[in-house]
Design a protein around this motif. Structure first.
Motif, PDB file in Angstrom:
ATOM      1  N   ASN A 158      20.017 -82.922 -72.617  1.00 24.15           N
ATOM      2  CA  ASN A 158      19.715 -82.495 -71.243  1.00 24.15           C
ATOM      3  C   ASN A 158      18.846 -83.513 -70.491  1.00 24.15           C
ATOM      4  OD1 ASN A 158      20.599 -79.467 -70.664  1.00 24.15           O
ATOM      5  ND2 ASN A 158      20.144 -79.704 -72.857  1.00 24.15           N
ATOM      6  N   GLY A 159      18.753 -84.726 -71.026  1.00 18.97           N
ATOM      7  CA  GLY A 159      18.049 -85.787 -70.304  1.00 18.97           C
ATOM      8  C   GLY A 159      16.538 -85.752 -70.435  1.00 18.97           C
ATOM      9  N   ILE A 160      16.028 -85.169 -71.525  1.00 18.48           N
ATOM     10  CA  ILE A 160      14.571 -85.112 -71.726  1.00 18.48           C
ATOM     11  C   ILE A 160      14.248 -85.732 -73.083  1.00 18.48           C
ATOM     12  CG2 ILE A 160      12.587 -83.562 -72.013  1.00 18.48           C
ATOM     13  CD1 ILE A 160      14.466 -81.521 -70.398  1.00 18.48           C
ATOM     14  N   PHE A 161      13.395 -86.745 -73.079  1.00 19.48           N
ATOM     15  CA  PHE A 161      13.046 -87.367 -74.355  1.00 19.48           C
ATOM     16  C   PHE A 161      11.759 -86.770 -74.908  1.00 19.48           C
ATOM     17  CE2 PHE A 161      10.817 -90.770 -76.781  1.00 19.48           C
ATOM     18  CZ  PHE A 161      11.590 -90.641 -77.924  1.00 19.48           C
ATOM     19  N   LEU A 162      11.894 -86.135 -76.083  1.00 17.42           N
ATOM     20  CA  LEU A 162      10.744 -85.608 -76.832  1.00 17.42           C
ATOM     21  C   LEU A 162      10.827 -86.198 -78.225  1.00 17.42           C
ATOM     22  CD1 LEU A 162      11.270 -81.834 -75.943  1.00 17.42           C
ATOM     23  CD2 LEU A 162       9.466 -83.272 -75.001  1.00 17.42           C
TER      24      LEU A 162
ATOM     25  N   SER B  97      22.839 -93.017 -68.206  1.00 11.38           N
ATOM     26  CA  SER B  97      22.141 -91.740 -68.437  1.00 11.38           C
ATOM     27  C   SER B  97      20.655 -91.910 -68.159  1.00 11.38           C
ATOM     28  CB  SER B  97      22.322 -91.275 -69.884  1.00 11.38           C
ATOM     29  OG  SER B  97      23.674 -91.158 -70.188  1.00 11.38           O
ATOM     30  N   LYS B  98      20.058 -90.810 -67.678  1.00 15.54           N
ATOM     31  CA  LYS B  98      18.640 -90.853 -67.305  1.00 15.54           C
ATOM     32  C   LYS B  98      17.856 -89.896 -68.210  1.00 15.54           C
ATOM     33  CE  LYS B  98      16.772 -89.195 -63.240  1.00 15.54           C
ATOM     34  NZ  LYS B  98      16.693 -89.026 -61.794  1.00 15.54           N
ATOM     35  N   TYR B  99      16.761 -90.388 -68.790  1.00 16.36           N
ATOM     36  CA  TYR B  99      15.944 -89.563 -69.683  1.00 16.36           C
ATOM     37  C   TYR B  99      14.506 -89.517 -69.152  1.00 16.36           C
ATOM     38  CZ  TYR B  99      19.835 -90.606 -72.791  1.00 16.36           C
ATOM     39  OH  TYR B  99      21.085 -90.730 -73.315  1.00 16.36           O
ATOM     40  N   THR B 100      13.944 -88.327 -69.064  1.00 15.77           N
ATOM     41  CA  THR B 100      12.527 -88.239 -68.691  1.00 15.77           C
ATOM     42  C   THR B 100      11.705 -88.484 -69.957  1.00 15.77           C
ATOM     43  OG1 THR B 100      13.198 -86.509 -67.168  1.00 15.77           O
ATOM     44  CG2 THR B 100      10.847 -86.826 -67.453  1.00 15.77           C
ATOM     45  N   ASP B 101      10.792 -89.419 -69.868  1.00 15.46           N
ATOM     46  CA  ASP B 101      10.029 -89.846 -71.043  1.00 15.46           C
ATOM     47  C   ASP B 101       8.820 -88.935 -71.245  1.00 15.46           C
ATOM     48  OD1 ASP B 101       8.696 -91.109 -73.055  1.00 15.46           O
ATOM     49  OD2 ASP B 101       8.498 -93.047 -72.029  1.00 15.46           O
TER      50      ASP B 101
ATOM     51  N   TYR C 211      11.187 -92.064 -65.778  1.00 17.28           N
ATOM     52  CA  TYR C 211      12.550 -92.107 -66.317  1.00 17.28           C
ATOM     53  C   TYR C 211      12.884 -93.399 -67.059  1.00 17.28           C
ATOM     54  CZ  TYR C 211      12.819 -88.470 -62.806  1.00 17.28           C
ATOM     55  OH  TYR C 211      12.554 -87.360 -62.060  1.00 17.28           O
ATOM     56  N   LEU C 212      13.739 -93.218 -68.065  1.00 15.41           N
ATOM     57  CA  LEU C 212      14.353 -94.344 -68.778  1.00 15.41           C
ATOM     58  C   LEU C 212      15.843 -94.255 -68.499  1.00 15.41           C
ATOM     59  CD1 LEU C 212      12.434 -93.773 -72.115  1.00 15.41           C
ATOM     60  CD2 LEU C 212      12.108 -95.706 -70.540  1.00 15.41           C
TER      61      LEU C 212
ATOM     62  N   SER D 247      20.277 -91.808 -86.182  1.00 10.14           N
ATOM     63  CA  SER D 247      21.379 -92.130 -85.276  1.00 10.14           C
ATOM     64  C   SER D 247      21.116 -93.477 -84.605  1.00 10.14           C
ATOM     65  CB  SER D 247      21.535 -91.032 -84.228  1.00 10.14           C
ATOM     66  OG  SER D 247      20.302 -90.861 -83.575  1.00 10.14           O
ATOM     67  N   ARG D 248      22.176 -94.028 -84.038  1.00  8.24           N
ATOM     68  CA  ARG D 248      22.024 -95.319 -83.362  1.00  8.24           C
ATOM     69  C   ARG D 248      21.064 -95.167 -82.182  1.00  8.24           C
ATOM     70  NH1 ARG D 248      26.435 -98.919 -82.819  1.00  8.24           N
ATOM     71  NH2 ARG D 248      26.467 -98.496 -80.605  1.00  8.24           N
ATOM     72  N   PRO D 249      20.267 -96.192 -81.909  1.00  9.16           N
ATOM     73  CA  PRO D 249      19.346 -96.067 -80.770  1.00  9.16           C
ATOM     74  C   PRO D 249      20.120 -96.129 -79.445  1.00  9.16           C
ATOM     75  CG  PRO D 249      19.246 -98.278 -81.653  1.00  9.16           C
ATOM     76  CD  PRO D 249      20.164 -97.510 -82.554  1.00  9.16           C
ATOM     77  N   ILE D 250      19.513 -95.557 -78.446  1.00  9.94           N
ATOM     78  CA  ILE D 250      20.109 -95.626 -77.099  1.00  9.94           C
ATOM     79  C   ILE D 250      19.577 -96.899 -76.453  1.00  9.94           C
ATOM     80  CG2 ILE D 250      20.143 -94.476 -74.840  1.00  9.94           C
ATOM     81  CD1 ILE D 250      19.414 -91.862 -76.477  1.00  9.94           C
ATOM     82  N   LYS D 251      20.477 -97.703 -75.950  1.00  8.45           N
ATOM     83  CA  LYS D 251      19.983 -98.959 -75.357  1.00  8.45           C
ATOM     84  C   LYS D 251      19.501 -98.695 -73.930  1.00  8.45           C
ATOM     85  CE  LYS D 251      21.778-102.971 -76.679  1.00  8.45           C
ATOM     86  NZ  LYS D 251      22.804-104.013 -76.709  1.00  8.45           N
TER      87      LYS D 251
END
Ligand SMILES: Cc1ncc(COP(=O)(O)O)c(C=O)c1O
Length: 416
Positions: free
Chosen positions: A381-385, A35-39, A28-29, A16-20
């Motif tokens: 859900n905003g969590i990067f794994l 949008s907020k992602y926990t790294d 957080y990213l 998929s396209r990357p999230i910028k």
């Protein structure tokens, strides 16, 4: 995305396209749509104290204005010298020579080449085989790929170009839930190794391992006692020992280095990733005076002719000094212990092969597809794994909150 970009470890046809990402802040990213992602991967294991840590950012800025880079042959500089002094306080006393490079793979290449040349320089000609554990990962350059072995799931396409590496079969090692099996098998593995070493031990140059935690292959654990036995065994044949602490270093496993869980001291330790707190590329191959001295000679061919343009970059070294200072603070060490305790006290009831060491925890699911499904849901859900085949792991920056860990466990459990 700009279509000219070719991403690492990515099948561009189906990915998929990357999230910028526009901003990093603590764990957080933050993407361009807010949008907020926990790294929860610490961005490929590098980020220790959170993104854009203000204290590291400040020394990086200051150093950039003072001395951004200088060739590290004729010249030296304070950030490199301070970093070596600071690290010498936490390294085994016997390891007191520091060779700089700029990423994990090159730290490994340096160790492999220096080990090989050590024997040549000391008049031993025929030590041209390496030894490692199956399921290791040491980087993507040819030396690093060779010692990961021909069965490596990442590199097999290149296998006819690899140099010779003998594998110790630890394929049934899967962590704490099977620790008894593990202990039983240890004798067997050491016996098989002993047999092999009796045949070819004197042709082996060095053993390389990721101590205790084999990361990129699938977060596999093995016991400190086994590592110690392995090292003692190969020492009987004067084989050198390389510990790749690129992923395990700097308290990832609950101690400063994974090697601190046992009494074995290697001839080389490779460091990178968390070394700069995840700010800039930098690596070190740390070795002993015995190895270093074998390169001192009037014969120019005995020189270690290896170097990289960005060796010991001053900005990277300044970031590393600050990162180490932050790491050693009481509140950071307390938080590392709390994260380790959190893993110990929380479960994934529907997962198999749960294993944890320090701040890292992992488990397996039935299939790669299932792992991808969970990781996709976590992202929603905003969590990067990031899965490793059918393994899911959590590898958070040390500033992560209990709330974010709680949310990660709850979300994973929901989709498990
Ligand atoms: C244990 C280990 N060694 C070496 C490397 C290679 O490091 P780099 O990606 O910086 O080349 C990695 C990367 O994941 C690693 O986990």
């Amino acid at each position: 995305m700009n279509k000219m970009i070719w991403r690492p470890f990515t099948q561009e046809k189906t990915a998929s396209r990357p999230i910028k990402i526009k901003k990093g802040c603590g764990a957080y990213l933050i993407s361009e749509d807010g949008s907020k992602y926990t790294d929860m991967t610490s961005s490929w294991f590098v980020n220790m104290h959170g993104h854009a840590h203000p204290e590291i950012a400040e020394v990086v800025g200051e150093q950039a204005k003072t001395l951004e880079h200088v060739i590290f042959t004729k010249f030296s500089h304070d950030p490199a010298e301070k970093l070596v002094n600071d690290l010498s306080k936490i390294m085994p006393r016997q390891l007191n020579r520091y060779f700089f490079s700029d990423n994990g793979s090159t730290a490994v290449e340096v160790a492999l080449k220096a080990a090989y040349q050590f024997f040549k320089n000391t008049g031993v000609e025929n030590r041209n085989i390496f030894l490692s554990l199956d399921g290791g990962y040491y980087g993507d350059t040819f030396g690093a790929m060779s010692v990961a072995g021909v069965n490596s799931k990442y590199h097999s396409v290149f296998s006819d170009l690899f140099f010779k590496t003998l594998m110790v079969d630890v394929s049934e090692y899967h962590g704490e839930s099977e620790i008894n099996l593990l202990e039983e098998r240890e004798d067997e593995i050491i016996r098989a190794l002993d047999k092999k070493l009796k045949e070819v031990g004197e042709k082996i140059c060095a053993l390389i391992v990721e101590p205790l935690l084999q990361g990129s292959f699938g977060m596999r654990l093995y016991r400190a006692e086994f590592l110690e036995r392995l090292v003692n065994k190969v020492r009987e044949y004067d084989i050198l020992v390389i510990f790749d602490e690129i992923m395990t270093g700097f308290y990832r496993t609950g101690k400063m280095f994974a090697m601190n869980y046992c009494n074995a001291v290697p001839d080389f330790v490779c460091l990178s990733k968390g070394l700069t707190g995840g700010f800039l590329p930098l690596a070190l191959t740390v070795t002993s005076e015995k190895i270093y001295d074998a390169f001192l000679s009037d014969d120019k061919r005995k020189t270690f002719l290896h170097g990289h343009s960005y060796t010991a970059n001053p900005i990277s070294c300044a970031a590393a000094c600050k990162s180490l200072e932050i790491l050693l603070r009481e509140d950071t060490l307390k938080r590392i212990k709390e994260i380790s305790d959190f893993h110990r006290n929380h479960n994934f009831p529907n997962a198999t092969k749960r294993r944890s060491l320090g701040t890292v925890t992992a488990f397996d699911v039935d299939s790669d597809e299932k792992a991808n499904f969970i990781v996709d849901k976590a992202l929603e859900n905003g969590i990067f794994l990031r899965p490793l085949a059918n393994t899911i792991y959590i590898f958070p920056p040390y500033c992560v909150s209990d709330e974010d860990l709680e949310k990660t466990y709850t979300t994973i459990n929901k989709y498990l």
